[in-house]
Structures are given as structure tokens and as C-alpha cells.
Scaffold this motif. Structure first.
Motif, PDB file in Angstrom:
ATOM      1  N   LEU A  13       0.837  -1.208   0.000  1.00 24.16           N
ATOM      2  CA  LEU A  13       0.000   0.000   0.000  1.00 24.16           C
ATOM      3  C   LEU A  13       0.870   1.255   0.000  1.00 24.16           C
ATOM      4  O   LEU A  13       0.589   2.227  -0.711  1.00 24.16           O
ATOM      5  CB  LEU A  13      -0.925   0.000   1.218  1.00 24.16           C
ATOM      6  CG  LEU A  13      -2.048  -1.020   1.226  1.00 24.16           C
ATOM      7  CD1 LEU A  13      -2.747  -1.044   2.581  1.00 24.16           C
ATOM      8  CD2 LEU A  13      -3.045  -0.711   0.123  1.00 24.16           C
ATOM      9  N   LEU A  14       1.932   1.224   0.796  1.00 16.96           N
ATOM     10  CA  LEU A  14       2.834   2.376   0.880  1.00 16.96           C
ATOM     11  C   LEU A  14       3.555   2.599  -0.452  1.00 16.96           C
ATOM     12  O   LEU A  14       3.695   3.743  -0.907  1.00 16.96           O
ATOM     13  CB  LEU A  14       3.845   2.126   1.999  1.00 16.96           C
ATOM     14  CG  LEU A  14       4.555   3.319   2.586  1.00 16.96           C
ATOM     15  CD1 LEU A  14       3.565   4.338   3.128  1.00 16.96           C
ATOM     16  CD2 LEU A  14       5.485   2.869   3.701  1.00 16.96           C
ATOM     17  N   LYS A  15       3.969   1.534  -1.087  1.00 13.35           N
ATOM     18  CA  LYS A  15       4.662   1.642  -2.379  1.00 13.35           C
ATOM     19  C   LYS A  15       3.738   2.223  -3.449  1.00 13.35           C
ATOM     20  O   LYS A  15       4.145   3.061  -4.245  1.00 13.35           O
ATOM     21  CB  LYS A  15       5.183   0.270  -2.808  1.00 13.35           C
ATOM     22  CG  LYS A  15       6.242   0.342  -3.883  1.00 13.35           C
ATOM     23  CD  LYS A  15       6.793  -1.030  -4.197  1.00 13.35           C
ATOM     24  CE  LYS A  15       7.943  -1.325  -3.275  1.00 13.35           C
ATOM     25  NZ  LYS A  15       8.779  -2.452  -3.735  1.00 13.35           N
ATOM     26  N   ARG A  16       2.472   1.795  -3.438  1.00 16.95           N
ATOM     27  CA  ARG A  16       1.497   2.366  -4.377  1.00 16.95           C
ATOM     28  C   ARG A  16       1.262   3.846  -4.095  1.00 16.95           C
ATOM     29  O   ARG A  16       1.144   4.648  -5.013  1.00 16.95           O
ATOM     30  CB  ARG A  16       0.181   1.609  -4.319  1.00 16.95           C
ATOM     31  CG  ARG A  16       0.116   0.505  -5.360  1.00 16.95           C
ATOM     32  CD  ARG A  16      -1.219  -0.104  -5.329  1.00 16.95           C
ATOM     33  NE  ARG A  16      -1.146  -0.852  -4.090  1.00 16.95           N
ATOM     34  CZ  ARG A  16      -1.811  -1.920  -3.734  1.00 16.95           C
ATOM     35  NH1 ARG A  16      -2.685  -2.362  -4.425  1.00 16.95           N
ATOM     36  NH2 ARG A  16      -1.641  -2.562  -2.640  1.00 16.95           N
ATOM     37  N   GLU A  39       2.992   3.634  14.572  1.00 26.86           N
ATOM     38  CA  GLU A  39       2.908   3.917  13.134  1.00 26.86           C
ATOM     39  C   GLU A  39       4.237   4.440  12.594  1.00 26.86           C
ATOM     40  O   GLU A  39       4.659   4.086  11.489  1.00 26.86           O
ATOM     41  CB  GLU A  39       1.795   4.931  12.858  1.00 26.86           C
ATOM     42  CG  GLU A  39       1.705   5.369  11.420  1.00 26.86           C
ATOM     43  CD  GLU A  39       1.374   4.250  10.445  1.00 26.86           C
ATOM     44  OE1 GLU A  39       1.687   4.403   9.250  1.00 26.86           O
ATOM     45  OE2 GLU A  39       0.810   3.224  10.865  1.00 26.86           O
ATOM     46  N   GLN A  40       4.925   5.271  13.367  1.00 31.31           N
ATOM     47  CA  GLN A  40       6.206   5.811  12.917  1.00 31.31           C
ATOM     48  C   GLN A  40       7.271   4.721  12.818  1.00 31.31           C
ATOM     49  O   GLN A  40       8.085   4.721  11.891  1.00 31.31           O
ATOM     50  CB  GLN A  40       6.665   6.953  13.838  1.00 31.31           C
ATOM     51  CG  GLN A  40       5.795   8.191  13.747  1.00 31.31           C
ATOM     52  CD  GLN A  40       5.711   8.744  12.337  1.00 31.31           C
ATOM     53  OE1 GLN A  40       6.720   8.909  11.660  1.00 31.31           O
ATOM     54  NE2 GLN A  40       4.502   9.013  11.882  1.00 31.31           N
ATOM     55  N   LEU A  41       7.269   3.792  13.760  1.00 31.31           N
ATOM     56  CA  LEU A  41       8.215   2.669  13.678  1.00 31.31           C
ATOM     57  C   LEU A  41       7.917   1.793  12.469  1.00 31.31           C
ATOM     58  O   LEU A  41       8.827   1.334  11.777  1.00 31.31           O
ATOM     59  CB  LEU A  41       8.157   1.833  14.960  1.00 31.31           C
ATOM     60  CG  LEU A  41       8.758   2.489  16.198  1.00 31.31           C
ATOM     61  CD1 LEU A  41       8.481   1.649  17.440  1.00 31.31           C
ATOM     62  CD2 LEU A  41      10.249   2.696  16.013  1.00 31.31           C
ATOM     63  N   ASN A  44       9.153   3.663   9.486  1.00 27.79           N
ATOM     64  CA  ASN A  44      10.622   3.588   9.440  1.00 27.79           C
ATOM     65  C   ASN A  44      11.085   2.281   8.832  1.00 27.79           C
ATOM     66  O   ASN A  44      11.962   2.259   7.960  1.00 27.79           O
ATOM     67  CB  ASN A  44      11.222   3.709  10.844  1.00 27.79           C
ATOM     68  CG  ASN A  44      11.305   5.122  11.317  1.00 27.79           C
ATOM     69  OD1 ASN A  44      11.175   6.064  10.539  1.00 27.79           O
ATOM     70  ND2 ASN A  44      11.502   5.280  12.607  1.00 27.79           N
ATOM     71  N   ARG A  45      10.511   1.181   9.303  1.00 30.57           N
ATOM     72  CA  ARG A  45      10.912  -0.130   8.795  1.00 30.57           C
ATOM     73  C   ARG A  45      10.645  -0.251   7.300  1.00 30.57           C
ATOM     74  O   ARG A  45      11.491  -0.715   6.541  1.00 30.57           O
ATOM     75  CB  ARG A  45      10.174  -1.236   9.549  1.00 30.57           C
ATOM     76  CG  ARG A  45      10.831  -1.599  10.838  1.00 30.57           C
ATOM     77  CD  ARG A  45      10.211  -2.848  11.446  1.00 30.57           C
ATOM     78  NE  ARG A  45       9.835  -2.508  12.803  1.00 30.57           N
ATOM     79  CZ  ARG A  45       8.592  -2.396  13.245  1.00 30.57           C
ATOM     80  NH1 ARG A  45       7.581  -2.660  12.465  1.00 30.57           N
ATOM     81  NH2 ARG A  45       8.356  -2.067  14.496  1.00 30.57           N
ATOM     82  N   ALA A  46       9.475   0.198   6.881  1.00 32.63           N
ATOM     83  CA  ALA A  46       9.120   0.098   5.461  1.00 32.63           C
ATOM     84  C   ALA A  46      10.041   0.970   4.610  1.00 32.63           C
ATOM     85  O   ALA A  46      10.525   0.526   3.560  1.00 32.63           O
ATOM     86  CB  ALA A  46       7.669   0.510   5.259  1.00 32.63           C
ATOM     87  N   ILE A  51      14.677   1.579   0.813  1.00 30.04           N
ATOM     88  CA  ILE A  51      16.022   2.075   0.512  1.00 30.04           C
ATOM     89  C   ILE A  51      16.942   0.909   0.168  1.00 30.04           C
ATOM     90  O   ILE A  51      17.706   0.972  -0.793  1.00 30.04           O
ATOM     91  CB  ILE A  51      16.579   2.907   1.693  1.00 30.04           C
ATOM     92  CG1 ILE A  51      15.793   4.218   1.814  1.00 30.04           C
ATOM     93  CG2 ILE A  51      18.063   3.175   1.529  1.00 30.04           C
ATOM     94  CD1 ILE A  51      16.081   5.005   3.073  1.00 30.04           C
ATOM     95  N   GLU A  52      16.856  -0.192   0.948  1.00 28.89           N
ATOM     96  CA  GLU A  52      17.672  -1.377   0.666  1.00 28.89           C
ATOM     97  C   GLU A  52      17.339  -1.975  -0.697  1.00 28.89           C
ATOM     98  O   GLU A  52      18.219  -2.469  -1.400  1.00 28.89           O
ATOM     99  CB  GLU A  52      17.449  -2.443   1.741  1.00 28.89           C
ATOM    100  CG  GLU A  52      18.126  -2.143   3.045  1.00 28.89           C
ATOM    101  CD  GLU A  52      17.839  -3.222   4.087  1.00 28.89           C
ATOM    102  OE1 GLU A  52      17.316  -4.303   3.720  1.00 28.89           O
ATOM    103  OE2 GLU A  52      18.129  -2.971   5.260  1.00 28.89           O
TER     104      GLU A  52
END
Length: 149
Positions: A13-16, A39-41, A44-46, A51-52
Motif C-alpha cells: 500500500l505504501l509503495k502504491r 505507526e512511525q516505527l 521507518n521499517r518500510a 532504501i535497501e
């Protein structure tokens, strides 16, 4: 690259959402209005996974730019900006609502006063900014110490 994680749906969902954003630069606030610690954590993980994977490049504190993977001749993949570094840096300054103008060298070249082509993006700040903007081994050079402490 990390193995599949149970939050695949959230990352998809975030990528879209990132793909639908106008422009090349976005901030964390563009992705989530929820300021809860959980939600912030999660965000951050996503973002770190993106980035990786080479989907994003972090250009400043809290600012990210869209990227794509470029395959090198040795077979390795490297993330590169989708737009030029100059476009991304200018969009980042505008996104942060920082007043700026091009540096002396760029202004003189654009006015036709010199034929020396500026190779570094130099910016003269008209409002205070203490951060840095950098990606792909390049960074914006600020003139006249406006961003100094």
C-alpha cells in the motif's frame, strides 16, 4: 534484501501511495498523518526496506526521492534517482518552503557573463536551513553561510 515479512500488505500500500505522489521528492508527512509511535516505527521499517531494495534514496532528514535500479556492467544493481540531482535538490528546497536562488556562478553563466559551465549546484539561501541535501555522492553547496549555526 530482507526476506518477506508479515507487513507485506502495508508495504505494498505504501509503495502504491509513493508511486501516486506527484513529483520526485516526498516527506514522511506525505505518507502518514498518524504520529503514534507504533505507526512511525512501522513507517521507518518500510522506508528502510525500500532504501535497501533501491526503490528510494534518502536525500535529507525526513526527505526521500524516488529511485530506480540501474544494472552495472559487473552485474550488480545500484539505485539511481529518476530525475537529475539538480531537479531533485530544487524540488526538495521548494518542498521545505526554503527561499533560495542560484549561486553566483550559475547566475553569471545564465546571464551570459561567462562561458565557464558550473559543475556544482550552488544555491544562495534567503532563509535559514541547517540541513544538507545529498544523493549519489553529490550534495548541494550553499553560498554565504546562511545555513551556518
Amino acid at each position: 534484501m530482507r526476506p518477506n515479512h508479515y507487513n507485506n500488505r502495508y508495504r505494498d500500500l505504501l509503495k502504491r501511495k509513493i508511486g501516486c505522489l506527484a513529483g520526485e521528492v516526498f516527506s514522511r508527512c506525505d505518507l502518514s498523518r498518524d504520529d503514534s509511535n507504533r505507526e512511525q516505527l512501522r513507517l521507518n521499517r518500510a522506508l528502510n526496506i525500500f532504501i535497501e531494495e533501491g526503490f528510494l534514496i534518502k536525500i535529507s532528514h525526513g526527505l526521500y526521492a524516488k529511485a530506480k535500479l540501474m544494472t552495472l556492467p559487473n552485474g550488480k544493481a545500484k539505485p539511481v534517482l529518476q530525475a537529475s540531482f539538480e531537479e531533485v535538490a530544487i524540488e526538495a528546497l521548494n518542498k521545505l518552503a526554503i527561499k533560495w536562488e542560484f549561486g553566483r556562478a550559475i547566475q553569471e553563466y545564465n546571464a551570459g557573463k561567462t562561458t565557464q559551465v558550473p559543475t556544482t549546484l550552488t544555491i544562495r539561501l534567503k532563509s535559514r536551513f541547517r540541513g544538507t541535501i545529498s544523493a549519489e555522492g553529490r550534495s548541494v553547496l550553499f553560498e554565504d553561510s546562511t545555513n551556518a549555526r
